[in-house]
Design an enzyme around this catalytic site. Structure first.
Site, short mmCIF file in Angstrom:
data_model
loop_
_atom_site.label_atom_id
_atom_site.label_comp_id
_atom_site.label_asym_id
_atom_site.label_seq_id
_atom_site.Cartn_x
_atom_site.Cartn_y
_atom_site.Cartn_z
N LYS A 195 -1.57 -8.04 -3.84
CA LYS A 195 -2.51 -6.94 -3.61
C LYS A 195 -1.73 -5.63 -3.68
O LYS A 195 -0.86 -5.38 -2.83
CB LYS A 195 -3.20 -7.09 -2.25
N HIS A 253 0.85 -1.19 0.00
CA HIS A 253 0.00 0.00 0.00
C HIS A 253 0.89 1.24 0.00
O HIS A 253 1.83 1.33 0.79
CB HIS A 253 -0.89 0.04 1.25
#
EC number: 4.2.1.10
Length: 209
Positions: free
Chosen positions: A134, A109
């Protein structure tokens, strides 16, 4: 595409399931109490697969521990969950998750947008230790968002992509249409800025399909 309900409290599990979630993410870094007790409570409420997550402060969460401390926290909950979210900084501890037979969501992230070539390199790095890479970034304009959509479409599958913040909130609904495997939503209290509720996301997918 599967809908993940990010829970900030185990009591939200029933709502998430009734609204149409496919998986439950237990954001242990945002919850009070023993992670094992929390996971057991969720198991008692819902039969949906569970994702264990300790999101670090570096990546938008509230977990401040070292990789060694992370491993000590994750080990007791492994018998109760199906997936574990592992950031790159904790990747060297992924072996204990593999040994427990759990799937790994290898996550990254950032509050920045990454160039396309960097996204593809990052995807390979995450896939080296995880089952589902992700990658959550922060586009600052429409051109950067288009790059993220293009990456999502071209990347090896499965892959999960998304955005941080609310500026391009609608991308959360668009990216699954281009191949993102997981869509993270909330079931009452957002775990991250810009999340749709599970019910809202289900309605959006019906309208867009």
């Amino acid at each position: 595409m599967q809908i993940v309900a990010s829970l900030t409290d185990p009591s939200q599990a029933a709502t998430a399931q009734s609204q149409g979630a496919d998986l439950l993410e237990l954001r242990f870094d945002l919850m009070e109490g023993d992670p094992v007790d929390i996971a057991r409570r969720c198991r008692a409420i819902s039969k949906l697969p569970l994702i264990a997550t300790f999101r670090s402060a570096l990546e938008g969460g509230r977990y401040f521990g070292s990789p060694e401390e992370w491993a000590k926290k994750i080990a007791p909950v492994l018998p109760l969950v199906d997936y574990v979210d592992i950031e790159q900084q904790f990747a060297r501890k992924s072996g204990l998750v593999r040994e427990a037979g759990k799937a790994i969501i290898a996550s990254h992230h950032t509050a920045e947008m990454l160039p396309l070539h960097v996204l593809f390199v990052l995807e390979q790095e995450l896939r080296a230790y995880g089952d589902i890479p992700k990658i959550i970034v922060t586009p600052h304009n429409e051109d950067e968002l288009i790059d993220l959509i293009a990456f999502t479409r071209a990347a090896k599958k499965p892959v999960c992509t998304g955005v941080m913040g609310s500026a391009f909130r609608y991308a959360r609904a668009i990216l699954p249409l281009f191949g993102s495997e997981l869509a993270y939503c909330h079931a009452g209290v957002p775990a991250a800025e810009g999340q749709y509720s599970v019910a809202e996301f289900v309605a959006l997918m019906k309208m867009l399909s």
